[in-house]
Design a protein around this motif. Sequence first.
Motif, PDB file in Angstrom:
ATOM      1  N   GLU A 161       6.307  14.057   2.151  1.00  0.00           N
ATOM      2  CA  GLU A 161       6.586  14.043   0.708  1.00  0.00           C
ATOM      3  C   GLU A 161       5.426  14.666  -0.076  1.00  0.00           C
ATOM      4  N   ALA A 162       4.189  14.333   0.325  1.00  0.00           N
ATOM      5  CA  ALA A 162       2.996  14.875  -0.361  1.00  0.00           C
ATOM      6  C   ALA A 162       2.916  16.397  -0.186  1.00  0.00           C
ATOM      7  N   ILE A 192       0.850  -1.205   0.000  1.00  0.00           N
ATOM      8  CA  ILE A 192       0.000   0.000   0.000  1.00  0.00           C
ATOM      9  C   ILE A 192       0.881   1.249   0.000  1.00  0.00           C
ATOM     10  N   PHE A 193       1.941   1.232   0.817  1.00  0.00           N
ATOM     11  CA  PHE A 193       2.854   2.390   0.844  1.00  0.00           C
ATOM     12  C   PHE A 193       3.562   2.563  -0.496  1.00  0.00           C
ATOM     13  N   ASP A 194       3.923   1.450  -1.131  1.00  0.00           N
ATOM     14  CA  ASP A 194       4.560   1.528  -2.461  1.00  0.00           C
ATOM     15  C   ASP A 194       3.633   2.209  -3.464  1.00  0.00           C
ATOM     16  N   ILE A 195       2.349   1.806  -3.444  1.00  0.00           N
ATOM     17  CA  ILE A 195       1.375   2.391  -4.381  1.00  0.00           C
ATOM     18  C   ILE A 195       1.189   3.879  -4.083  1.00  0.00           C
ATOM     19  N   LEU A 196       1.067   4.225  -2.794  1.00  0.00           N
ATOM     20  CA  LEU A 196       0.898   5.635  -2.412  1.00  0.00           C
ATOM     21  C   LEU A 196       2.104   6.471  -2.848  1.00  0.00           C
ATOM     22  N   LYS A 197       3.306   5.921  -2.653  1.00  0.00           N
ATOM     23  CA  LYS A 197       4.526   6.652  -3.062  1.00  0.00           C
ATOM     24  C   LYS A 197       4.525   6.885  -4.570  1.00  0.00           C
ATOM     25  N   LYS A 198       4.110   5.858  -5.297  1.00  0.00           N
ATOM     26  CA  LYS A 198       4.069   5.972  -6.764  1.00  0.00           C
ATOM     27  C   LYS A 198       3.072   7.062  -7.177  1.00  0.00           C
ATOM     28  N   LEU A 199       1.901   7.078  -6.540  1.00  0.00           N
ATOM     29  CA  LEU A 199       0.873   8.070  -6.872  1.00  0.00           C
ATOM     30  C   LEU A 199       1.340   9.483  -6.507  1.00  0.00           C
ATOM     31  N   VAL A 200       2.003   9.602  -5.336  1.00  0.00           N
ATOM     32  CA  VAL A 200       2.494  10.927  -4.906  1.00  0.00           C
ATOM     33  C   VAL A 200       3.579  11.425  -5.858  1.00  0.00           C
ATOM     34  N   SER A 201       4.420  10.501  -6.348  1.00  0.00           N
ATOM     35  CA  SER A 201       5.502  10.949  -7.250  1.00  0.00           C
ATOM     36  C   SER A 201       4.953  11.457  -8.580  1.00  0.00           C
ATOM     37  N   THR A 202       3.824  10.890  -9.049  1.00  0.00           N
ATOM     38  CA  THR A 202       3.222  11.357 -10.315  1.00  0.00           C
ATOM     39  C   THR A 202       2.444  12.656 -10.088  1.00  0.00           C
ATOM     40  N   PHE A 203       1.569  12.670  -9.102  1.00  0.00           N
ATOM     41  CA  PHE A 203       0.854  13.854  -8.604  1.00  0.00           C
ATOM     42  C   PHE A 203       0.123  14.666  -9.684  1.00  0.00           C
ATOM     43  N   THR A 204      -0.857  14.018 -10.329  1.00  0.00           N
ATOM     44  CA  THR A 204      -1.764  14.774 -11.205  1.00  0.00           C
ATOM     45  C   THR A 204      -3.156  14.711 -10.557  1.00  0.00           C
ATOM     46  N   GLU A 205      -4.134  15.360 -11.178  1.00  0.00           N
ATOM     47  CA  GLU A 205      -5.506  15.388 -10.615  1.00  0.00           C
ATOM     48  C   GLU A 205      -6.022  13.977 -10.337  1.00  0.00           C
ATOM     49  N   LYS A 206      -5.795  13.081 -11.319  1.00  0.00           N
ATOM     50  CA  LYS A 206      -6.292  11.705 -11.188  1.00  0.00           C
ATOM     51  C   LYS A 206      -5.618  11.002 -10.003  1.00  0.00           C
ATOM     52  N   GLU A 207      -4.297  11.190  -9.879  1.00  0.00           N
ATOM     53  CA  GLU A 207      -3.551  10.536  -8.790  1.00  0.00           C
ATOM     54  C   GLU A 207      -4.018  11.043  -7.423  1.00  0.00           C
ATOM     55  N   ILE A 208      -4.304  12.358  -7.335  1.00  0.00           N
ATOM     56  CA  ILE A 208      -4.768  12.917  -6.053  1.00  0.00           C
ATOM     57  C   ILE A 208      -6.081  12.263  -5.637  1.00  0.00           C
ATOM     58  N   GLU A 209      -6.943  12.068  -6.627  1.00  0.00           N
ATOM     59  CA  GLU A 209      -8.232  11.405  -6.349  1.00  0.00           C
ATOM     60  C   GLU A 209      -8.012   9.979  -5.833  1.00  0.00           C
ATOM     61  N   LEU A 210      -7.060   9.270  -6.452  1.00  0.00           N
ATOM     62  CA  LEU A 210      -6.771   7.890  -6.033  1.00  0.00           C
ATOM     63  C   LEU A 210      -6.144   7.851  -4.639  1.00  0.00           C
ATOM     64  N   ILE A 211      -5.256   8.822  -4.346  1.00  0.00           N
ATOM     65  CA  ILE A 211      -4.639   8.887  -3.007  1.00  0.00           C
ATOM     66  C   ILE A 211      -5.728   9.071  -1.957  1.00  0.00           C
ATOM     67  N   LEU A 212      -6.651  10.010  -2.216  1.00  0.00           N
ATOM     68  CA  LEU A 212      -7.751  10.268  -1.274  1.00  0.00           C
ATOM     69  C   LEU A 212      -8.601   9.021  -1.070  1.00  0.00           C
ATOM     70  N   PHE A 213      -8.891   8.348  -2.177  1.00  0.00           N
ATOM     71  CA  PHE A 213      -9.722   7.142  -2.135  1.00  0.00           C
ATOM     72  C   PHE A 213      -9.062   6.066  -1.266  1.00  0.00           C
ATOM     73  N   LEU A 214      -7.747   5.882  -1.460  1.00  0.00           N
ATOM     74  CA  LEU A 214      -7.015   4.854  -0.721  1.00  0.00           C
ATOM     75  C   LEU A 214      -6.902   5.205   0.763  1.00  0.00           C
ATOM     76  N   LEU A 215      -6.598   6.477   1.050  1.00  0.00           N
ATOM     77  CA  LEU A 215      -6.451   6.890   2.459  1.00  0.00           C
ATOM     78  C   LEU A 215      -7.772   6.762   3.211  1.00  0.00           C
ATOM     79  N   LYS A 216      -8.879   7.064   2.504  1.00  0.00           N
ATOM     80  CA  LYS A 216     -10.186   6.959   3.161  1.00  0.00           C
ATOM     81  C   LYS A 216     -10.485   5.500   3.527  1.00  0.00           C
ATOM     82  N   ASN A 217     -10.039   4.576   2.665  1.00  0.00           N
ATOM     83  CA  ASN A 217     -10.310   3.152   2.920  1.00  0.00           C
ATOM     84  C   ASN A 217      -9.386   2.517   3.955  1.00  0.00           C
TER      85      ASN A 217
END
Length: 341
Positions: free
Chosen positions: A190-191, A146-171
């Motif tokens: 990092e975020a 999960i941390f690997d996926i979050l790090k990957k999403l944070v490193s890309t950091f576009t609108e879509k990735e932010i939505e996915l980060i929020l979705f994952l953190l909420k779950n």
Amino acid sequence: YVPPQVRKAQETLDDKKREELGRLKKMVNGLINRLSEPNLSSISGQMEELYMANSRKDMNDTLTDILMNACVSAVAMPARLMMEHVLLVSILHHNVGIEVGAHFLEAVVKKFDELCKSDAEGKECENLLALIAHLYNFHVVHCLLIFDILKKLVSTFTEKEIELILFLLKNVGFSLRKDDALALKELITEAQRKASTAEKKFQDQTRVRFMLETMLALRNNDMRKIPGYDPEPVERLRKLQRALVHSSGSGKDTQLRVSLESLLSADQVGRWWIVGSSWSGAPMISDTKSQAQQKLHVGKVSSKIMELARKLRMNTDIRRSIFCVLMTSEDFMDAFEKLLK
């Protein structure tokens, strides 16, 4: 050259196999279609019987295909449906064998990576991410992934990735905080850094601000700040899981501690996280440079200890390192720290 009678035998074998697989698919599909919380016990029991009666590979392939078709679509799937499907995988993972969860996880992660790269418009990414999140909730996979996926999403950091980060953190945010607070803290830092450098990139700042607020609420363990957060359904299903798992090994020891990189390169480097999985690829011999870098440093140890290690046939670097750590540590905590390093 294949003689005609052998060819004929092979063709009838193939037809037979195809027919068997078709029958198996129908049976598994029928069970998955009826799956719900009240009848989870009977359906998981019937699935276990199917696992005993058929080859593991056929069952894993069939189950993964059917679950992927059921849960991954262009529209957002109901959270409860996702949880029940993943809970079934989790029960089979604990009762039948870890290759069930490992096979499903690998398929989900590869599909997720593929869709992230392809910029798909639908909600497939969210659905796949929900599957990964619930695999973590029901103790199939370790928080490392999960941390690997979050790090990957944070490193890309576009609108879509932010939505996915929020979705994952909420779950799974609060579970991550419980499992590894330090890694979560580093991720938040990092975020924040990314958000401050990417401020000019986004026209609409509210989404980024909301993500940072959610992260701070997680760090401060403040559940009220996260809208729509309800841990109750997951807790109820975890209770059901504990009732349905036979073995005492229902806890952390069956969790797959595997990183995102290992899962994505499984075809090249083998599946070390599945006990007994055979490896038929090229031998995994790296060049001497990378081997030299991998040498472990224990610090300075006396020649007496090294001589002792040699006498006891500690013939590889890693064996010598572990031996030296155990022999030179002051107490168990010191040994633990050194071994971790």
